[in-house]
Structure formats: C-alpha cells, structure tokens
Design a protein around this motif. Structure first.
Motif, PDB file in Angstrom:
ATOM      1  N   CYS A 132      -7.730  -1.199   9.232  1.00 10.64           N
ATOM      2  CA  CYS A 132      -8.157  -2.437   8.165  1.00 10.64           C
ATOM      3  C   CYS A 132      -9.159  -2.413   7.217  1.00 10.64           C
ATOM      4  CB  CYS A 132      -8.190  -3.342   8.637  1.00 10.64           C
ATOM      5  SG  CYS A 132      -8.493  -5.264   7.756  1.00 10.64           S
ATOM      6  N   LYS A 133      -8.409  -2.926   5.453  1.00  9.97           N
ATOM      7  CA  LYS A 133      -9.127  -2.246   4.661  1.00  9.97           C
ATOM      8  C   LYS A 133     -10.649  -3.645   4.612  1.00  9.97           C
ATOM      9  CE  LYS A 133      -6.833  -6.335   1.637  1.00  9.97           C
ATOM     10  NZ  LYS A 133      -5.903  -6.561   1.150  1.00  9.97           N
ATOM     11  N   LYS A 134     -10.341  -4.899   5.755  1.00  2.00           N
ATOM     12  CA  LYS A 134     -11.833  -5.564   5.528  1.00  2.00           C
ATOM     13  C   LYS A 134     -12.418  -4.970   6.541  1.00  2.00           C
ATOM     14  CE  LYS A 134     -12.364 -10.797   6.284  1.00  2.00           C
ATOM     15  NZ  LYS A 134     -11.741 -11.813   6.263  1.00  2.00           N
ATOM     16  N   GLU A 167      -4.479  -9.617   5.490  1.00  3.75           N
ATOM     17  CA  GLU A 167      -3.604  -8.658   4.981  1.00  3.75           C
ATOM     18  C   GLU A 167      -3.793  -7.207   4.806  1.00  3.75           C
ATOM     19  OE1 GLU A 167      -0.265  -9.865   5.399  1.00  3.75           O
ATOM     20  OE2 GLU A 167      -1.336 -11.704   6.693  1.00  3.75           O
ATOM     21  N   ASN A 168      -2.967  -6.344   5.329  1.00  2.00           N
ATOM     22  CA  ASN A 168      -3.461  -4.984   4.108  1.00  2.00           C
ATOM     23  C   ASN A 168      -1.905  -4.763   3.403  1.00  2.00           C
ATOM     24  OD1 ASN A 168      -5.692  -3.407   5.132  1.00  2.00           O
ATOM     25  ND2 ASN A 168      -5.296  -5.584   6.732  1.00  2.00           N
ATOM     26  N   GLU A 169      -1.428  -4.288   2.495  1.00  2.00           N
ATOM     27  CA  GLU A 169      -0.249  -3.363   2.614  1.00  2.00           C
ATOM     28  C   GLU A 169      -0.787  -1.969   3.018  1.00  2.00           C
ATOM     29  OE1 GLU A 169       0.218  -3.965  -1.448  1.00  2.00           O
ATOM     30  OE2 GLU A 169       1.307  -5.708  -1.206  1.00  2.00           O
ATOM     31  N   LEU A 170       1.232  -1.429   3.621  1.00  2.00           N
ATOM     32  CA  LEU A 170       0.884  -0.701   4.257  1.00  2.00           C
ATOM     33  C   LEU A 170       2.014   0.691   3.532  1.00  2.00           C
ATOM     34  CD1 LEU A 170      -0.218   1.925   6.735  1.00  2.00           C
ATOM     35  CD2 LEU A 170       2.187   0.516   7.621  1.00  2.00           C
ATOM     36  N   THR A 184      -0.366  -7.147   9.338  1.00  2.00           N
ATOM     37  CA  THR A 184      -1.572  -7.691   9.954  1.00  2.00           C
ATOM     38  C   THR A 184      -2.484  -7.639  10.447  1.00  2.00           C
ATOM     39  OG1 THR A 184      -0.383 -10.403   8.832  1.00  2.00           O
ATOM     40  CG2 THR A 184      -2.330 -10.407  10.194  1.00  2.00           C
ATOM     41  N   CYS A 185      -3.534  -7.255  10.324  1.00  2.00           N
ATOM     42  CA  CYS A 185      -4.635  -6.474  11.131  1.00  2.00           C
ATOM     43  C   CYS A 185      -4.938  -7.027  12.276  1.00  2.00           C
ATOM     44  CB  CYS A 185      -6.805  -6.166  10.611  1.00  2.00           C
ATOM     45  SG  CYS A 185      -7.270  -5.562  11.842  1.00  2.00           S
TER      46      CYS A 185
END
Length: 275
Positions: free
Chosen positions: A107-109, A259-262, A252-253
C-alpha cells in the motif's frame, strides 16, 4: 490409423475470443475463422516449457508457437496487429489457469502488504471494447495509419537491444573525440529506428481526391514536409500506444482502505506462471 481411444480427453476450447481489431489489418491467409468468436485452448506442457525458454522468448518464437497452439484460428501470429497481442495472451492465460491472477502489492499509504486476485476478464473486456483510430486529419490531408505487426515490433526491439548493448560497453580505451562520435552514431541510430517505426505505421495519405499508398512517395513527403505533420502523427501514435496497453487496476488496501493502482506485468515468463 485407428482413432486414439484417448481422443475424447484432448484439449477443448475453454473460452472464445473477440479480437479487438475485428480481424482487420490481417493479410490474406493469416486468420481462419470468425474474428469475433475464436476458440481459445489452454496451454500444453510444451507450451509452458517454451514460455520458460529465454532465447525463444527473446526472439518472439515462443510467443508465436504458443498462440498457434492455443488459438489455431490465428494462422500466422507474426502478422498479428499488435493491438490483438495482449488480448490474445490474456485469453490464453484465462483458458489455462482461470480468470483470477494472484498478485501482491504494498500500500502506498500504510505500506501494508496485500494479496489479491485480479480478474483478468475485465482487462480482456477493456481491449475488446476499444476502437482503433486508424486515421488522423491534418488539414488538408487525411493520414491513414495501421497497427504494426508482432514481427515488426519484435524486429525493432531486437535492434534496439543490440544498440543499447553497444551503448553499455566500455569505451575507456578509445580517444575522447572518437568515443563521442561513436556514441553519437549509436544515439542517432536509436532515434532513426524509433522514427522509422512511426513512419511504417502510415498506410496511406489522402491528398485532395488522390490516395497515395506508395511507401516511397509517403517517405518522400515526410522528409520534405513541415515538421508539424510528422509531430502530429507521432503524437497520435503515442496516444494510441498508451491507450492500447494494459491499464493500471484500481484496488483497495485491506488494512487502511486507501486506493491504490496495480500494474499488471505482461512479462510473459512470469505472467504465464501459475501461482
């Protein structure tokens, strides 16, 4: 020769593929069957081995062999327009392993590791619903373009690899002036290679009431026209390339719901591994 009693257990089509191109851009004899309903078989053990063979992957031979094996309606995969390539390979993976692609992401966050199953069916649907914009109007001309074939792209990638390998070599023992000339020559060849791919995508040009299809005449026009013509065509082709690639998938984490993009990695040696 008597029928094999095991014939009933041969591979059967698992899904049916609609080619994003609609069968357009294929030369005569390269496609057999309904381009909106091509049967797709799962891979054989030999197909899986081919996709783990570095030399065959590098040359494109393994991808061509696997497409012939799994989508027999595509008689000559080398002639496939590249806009069909990702859809065909995704369809083969679905037919072999199912539509779920197990993936992990951080997760980026919150930096938490996540494991998810991406649905490849939606990615395949994305390509099927796209429309290839095969012309561009540049007053007063209409320029018609076509997607490059898998063979054209593969040959270009091999040439790029060789040139970049030359760039990576050590030239410490070469005089400074000579080294500079040599490197500039390689950069010029790389630039020309990229430019030639854009030019190759132009299939014809409408000028007034005349349609010009002669490649030499089109090349001559490009070399003698204002730069704005080629730049406009180049930007259009770059936009198409961006549109016709596998898009990042929103996810979604599980830990923080961010929200993430994969990104789906279409490296064939890993994409066709059952996890």
């Amino acid at each position: 020769m008597p029928n094999n009693p095991l014939q009933a257990y041969y591979r059967q089509p698992k899904i049916y593929l609609t080619l994003p191109s609609g069968g357009k851009y294929y030369p005569d004899g390269a496609l057999n069957g309904d381009p909106s309903n091509l049967p797709v078989f799962g891979m054989t053990a030999m197909d899986e081995i081919l996709l783990k063979t570095p030399d065959a992957l590098f040359s494109g031979e393994s991808v061509v062999s696997v497409i012939k094996s799994c989508i027999p309606g595509i008689v000559d995969p080398w002639s496939m327009p590249t806009i069909d390539m990702d859809a065909a390979l995704i369809a083969i993976r679905i037919a072999t392993y199912g539509s779920k692609l197990p993936m992990t992401f951080k997760c980026k966050k919150c930096k938490e590791e996540n494991s998810i199953d991406l649905d490849l069916s939606s990615t395949l649907e994305y390509f099927i619903n796209l429309e290839y914009q095969d012309y561009i109007y540049i007053d007063p001309l209409t320029v018609h373009i076509k997607p490059l074939t898998y063979k054209e792209v593969t040959e270009s990638q091999l040439k790029q690899y060789e040139l970049r390998k030359m760039l990576a070599q050590s030239y410490d023992n070469m005089p400074e002036e000579e080294r500079s000339k040599h490197l500039n020559s390689i950069f010029a060849k790389l630039s020309e290679l990229q430019s030639s791919m854009f030019k190759r995508a132009i299939s014809s040009v409408e000028a007034d009431d005349t349609v010009v299809e002669n490649k030499e005449q089109i090349q001559e026009w490009i070399h003698n026209s204002d730069a704005v013509f080629f730049e406009t065509i180049k930007k259009h082709l770059e936009h198409l390339a961006e549109t016709w690639k596998v898009q990042p998938q929103p996810t979604t984490c599980a830990a923080c719901e961010a929200e993430n993009e994969l990104n789906i990695n279409m490296d064939y040696s890993s994409f066709f591994v059952k996890r």
